[in-house]
Motif scaffolding. Structure first.
Motif, short mmCIF file in Angstrom:
data_model
loop_
_atom_site.label_atom_id
_atom_site.label_comp_id
_atom_site.label_asym_id
_atom_site.label_seq_id
_atom_site.Cartn_x
_atom_site.Cartn_y
_atom_site.Cartn_z
N ASN A 94 0.82 -1.22 0.00
CA ASN A 94 0.00 0.00 0.00
C ASN A 94 0.85 1.26 0.00
O ASN A 94 2.07 1.23 -0.12
N HIS A 296 -12.80 5.03 -2.29
CA HIS A 296 -12.42 6.41 -2.60
C HIS A 296 -11.91 6.48 -4.03
O HIS A 296 -10.91 5.84 -4.37
N GLN A 298 -10.05 8.57 -6.71
CA GLN A 298 -9.18 9.74 -6.80
C GLN A 298 -9.22 10.31 -8.21
O GLN A 298 -9.08 9.59 -9.20
N GLU A 359 -10.12 14.74 0.19
CA GLU A 359 -8.71 14.57 0.57
C GLU A 359 -7.85 14.64 -0.68
O GLU A 359 -8.14 13.99 -1.68
N HIS A 361 -4.07 14.00 -2.36
CA HIS A 361 -2.76 13.35 -2.32
C HIS A 361 -1.92 14.06 -3.39
O HIS A 361 -2.18 13.90 -4.59
N ILE A 469 -8.21 4.60 -5.26
CA ILE A 469 -7.05 4.85 -4.39
C ILE A 469 -6.91 3.69 -3.40
O ILE A 469 -6.27 3.80 -2.37
N HIS A 471 -9.13 1.71 -1.48
CA HIS A 471 -9.75 1.70 -0.16
C HIS A 471 -11.11 1.01 -0.15
O HIS A 471 -12.07 1.54 0.41
N ASN A 513 -7.36 7.41 4.55
CA ASN A 513 -6.80 6.12 4.17
C ASN A 513 -7.21 5.07 5.19
O ASN A 513 -7.40 5.35 6.38
N THR A 514 -7.33 3.82 4.76
CA THR A 514 -8.05 2.82 5.55
C THR A 514 -7.18 1.79 6.28
O THR A 514 -7.71 0.95 6.99
#
Length: 537
Positions: A94, A296, A298, A359, A361, A469, A471, A513-514
Motif C-alpha cells: 500500500n 475512494h 481519486q 482529501e 494526495h 485509491i 480503499h 486512508n483505511t
C-alpha cells in the motif's frame, strides 16, 4: 487430504487485520491459533523498499490481480484493483500512509446503534497499536506494533502548494490524526528508517516465535464447513493440494473487502439468488453479503509547471536514476523512500459540509497511469477524492470455483451527489493552483484540461481520469439491524463460531486512508473475542 489439525481460532488472511489478531490472540498461551495466508512469504525485496509498490501492484507474487467490471461512471473503463496476496497483505503493497480518519466517522457508527465504536472508544485502540516516532500523549503512543514516522524528503513545489492552500483558507497543521484533519501536512507513514513497515513485521513475526501460533502460506480457502448452525472448520488447498482445518472456537475471516464476502458466498452464506445461480446451496440467507461496497475514487488532475524540480526530471536520465539509488543506499532517503503521495490536504468542496469531505494526495510527479513511465515534462499531480461517497457497489462470486475472481462493481460516480462533489473538487483544485504562492511555477492544467467547465463536463472528465485509491470497504457491513452481515461484535448473523474482522465490516467508509482503521478494528475484535471466550460465549 492434508489435515492441519484442531485449533481454537483459525484466522483466514495474514493482512493488516489478520496479523494484529494473530498477535493478540496468541498472546494467551492457552489459545491455539492458525493463520492461513493464500500468498507467500514476504521475502521479495521490493516489498521493503518504499518505492517498490510500483513493482508489487500487479505482480502475482504479491497481488491478487483483481480488476473491476467496466464502470459506467468511468465512461466504460475497467480498473485494476490491487489487493495484497503475501504475508502482511495490503500493508506490504500500500501507500504506507497512517491515517485514522475523523472523530465524526466513528461517532456516526455509534449513532447507527453500534455501541463501543465511537471516537472515544476507538482512540485507545489506535494508541495501543501505534509506535509513534516522537509522541506519547493523549493521541499517540510508543511501543505498539505499527511504526509511524515522518517522511525522509521534502519538495519546494509541495511547500508552495501548502502556501497556496493557506491562501484559500486551508490551514497548515502538524497532525492529521487528532480527530479533525482539516488542513495540509506531510503524511506520516508506516516506515522505519526509510524502509517499509508491514503488519507482518510489526505483529505477526514477533508472535511466530510462540509455540501456540501456526502460520501456513499458500493456503486458499474453498469453503467454511458448518455443523448444527456453527462454523467448525475449513476446506482449503495448500500449495494446490487439498487440506482441511478444524476449529473448536471460532473461524475469523480477515480476507478483506474482496476476499471475505467471496468466502462467505462460496460457503452458502449470502443472497440465495446469487448462490443458486452458481449451484451453491444456501446455508444462511443474507442478501447483504457482498453489498454496500464503498471506495475512494481519486481524480488525478495534472498540472505542468516551470522553474521547479519534480521527479519527472530526476528520472529522465541514467545519471538521475543513479543519484536516486545512491542516496537511498547511503541514507535511506530521497525518492526511493517516497510513499506514493507525500503531501496531504483535507478540505471542503463547498461550505455545506461540517467536516472536510475531500482529501488531496499531492505528488511531485505525473504519469498517465500506474506502472507507466513518468512524463517527460515537469509536472505535479493533485489527486482529490470524495471522502464519503454516496455511490454503492457490490462484490459477488462469478463462479463456484474459489480460484475464479469475483465480480467487482464499485459503481463510481453513480450518485448525483458524488458527481457534484467531483466537479466542485476540480474547481477547488484550479483555485489552489491559481494562487499567488504557485504563480512563479506558471502552472498549466494538463488534465482534465482548462476547456472543461460545466458540471456535466467536469463529472465526465472525472470519469476519464479517476481511479481507485485502493480503499474498498463495507461488503460485510456491521450493523445493529438484523439485515446486516455482522453485529457490533463482528459475529456473522445466523451462524455461530464465525466472525469477520477486516475493512469489509465498516458500515460507512472512514474519511481518509483505511489501513490504520483496519488495524484498529482488529485490535477491538481481539478484545471482544477474548472477552467472549472468558465469558464462555
Amino acid at each position: 487430504m492434508q489435515a492441519l489439525g484442531h485449533f481454537d481460532y483459525i484466522i483466514v488472511g495474514a493482512g493488516s487485520a489478520g496479523c494484529v489478531l494473530a498477535n493478540r490472540l496468541s498472546a494467551d498461551p492457552d489459545i491455539k491459533v492458525l493463520v492461513l495466508e493464500a500468498g507467500g512469504k514476504d521475502d521479495y525485496i521490493w516489498i521493503h523498499i518504499p518505492v517498490g509498490y510500483l513493482y508489487c501492484m500487479g505482480n502475482p507474487r504479491t497481488d491478487w490481480g483483481f480488476s473491476t467490471a467496466p464502470e459506467p461512471g468511468l465512461n466504460g473503463r475497467s480498473l485494476n484493483y490491487p489487493r495484497g496476496k503475501v504475508l502482511g497483505g495490503c500493508s506490504a503493497i500500500n501507500g504506507m500512509i497512517y491515517m485514522r480518519g475523523q472523530a465524526a466517522d466513528y461517532d456516526r457508527w455509534r449513532q447507527m446503534g453500534l455501541a463501543g465504536w465511537g471516537w472515544d472508544d476507538v482512540l485507545p485502540l489506535f494508541r495501543k497499536g501505534e509506535d509513534h516516532y516522537a509522541l506519547d500523549d493523549e493521541f499517540h503512543a510508543r511501543g505498539g506494533g505499527c511504526r509511524v514516522e515522518e517522511q525522509r524528503l521534502s519538495w519546494e513545489i509541495l511547500d508552495a502548494f501548502r502556501d497556496a492552500c493557506e491562501e484559500n483558507g486551508i490551514p497548515k497543521i502538524a497532525d492529521f490524526n487528532l480527530g479533525d484533519n482539516f488542513g495540509s501536512a506531510y503524511f506520516q507513514v508506516t516506515q522505519t528508517s526509510g524502509i517499509r513497515w508491514t503488519a507482518a513485521k510489526g505483529f505477526l513475526k514477533p508472535a511466530m516465535k510462540r509455540p501456540n501460533l501456526t502460520v501456513v502460506t499458500g493456503a486458499q480457502v474453498s469453503r467454511i464447513r458448518m455443523q448444527d448452525g456453527r462454523a467448525v472448520g475449513l476446506d482449503l488447498t495448500v500449495n494446490g493440494e487439498p487440506a482441511r482445518a478444524d476449529a473448536s472456537g471460532e473461524i475469523i475471516l480477515s480476507s478483506g473487502a474482496v476476499g471475505s464476502p467471496q468466502i462467505l458466498e462460496l460457503s452458502g452464506i449470502g443472497n440465495p439468488q446469487i448462490l443458486g445461480k452458481h449451484g451453491i446451496q444456501t446455508a444462511v440467507a443474507n442478501p447483504a453479503v457482498g453489498e454496500n461496497l464503498q471506495d475512494h475514487l481519486q481524480i488525478r488532475t495534472i498540472f505542468k509547471v516551470s522553474n521547479a524540480l519534480t521527479l519527472n526530471q530526476l528520472t529522465n536520465s541514467l545519471a538521475g536514476k543513479a543519484k536516486i539509488a545512491l542516496e537511498y543506499a547511503l541514507k535511506r532517503s530521497g525518492p526511493m523512500s517516497m510513499a506514493p503521495s507525500q503531501l496531504g490536504v483535507f478540505a471542503r468542496s463547498d461550505d455545506s459540509f461540517e467536516t472536510p469531505n475531500v482529501e488531496y494526495h499531492i505528488q511531485p510527479l505525473s504519469l498517465d497511469r500506474f506502472g507507466e513511465p513518468l512524463h517527460s515534462f515537469p509536472a505535479i499531480t493533485a489527486s482529490v477524492c470524495n471522502l464519503r461517497p454516496d455511490s454503492r457497489g457490490h462484490i459477488h462470486i462469478a463462479s463456484a470455483d474459489p480460484r475464479s475472481q469475483p465480480e467487482i462493481r464499485a459503481n463510481y460516480l453513480s450518485a448525483e451527489t458524488d458527481r457534484r462533489v467531483a466537479a466542485d473538487s476540480i474547481r477547488l483544485t484550479r483555485r489552489i493552483m491559481a494562487s499567488k504562492a504557485l504563480s512563479k511555477y506558471e502552472p498549466v492544467e494538463h488534465l482534465p484540461g482548462s476547456r472543461v467547465h460545466t458540471d456535466e463536463d467536469l463529472a465526465k472528465a472525472a470519469g476519464d481520469i479517476g481511479t481507485t485509491i485502493f480503499h474498498p470497504v463495507g461488503t460485510c457491513r456491521m450493523g445493529a439491524d438484523e439485515a446486516s452481515v455482522v453485529d457490533e461484535r463482528l459475529r456473522v448473523r445466523g451462524i455461530g463460531g464465525l466472525r469477520v474482522v477486516d475493512a469489509s465490516v465498516m458500515p460507512t467508509i472512514t474519511s481518509g486512508n483505511t489501513a490504520a482503521p483496519t488495524m484498529m478494528i482488529a485490535e477491538k475484535a481481539s478484545e471482544m473475542i477474548r472477552a467472549d471466550r472468558r465469558a464462555g460465549a
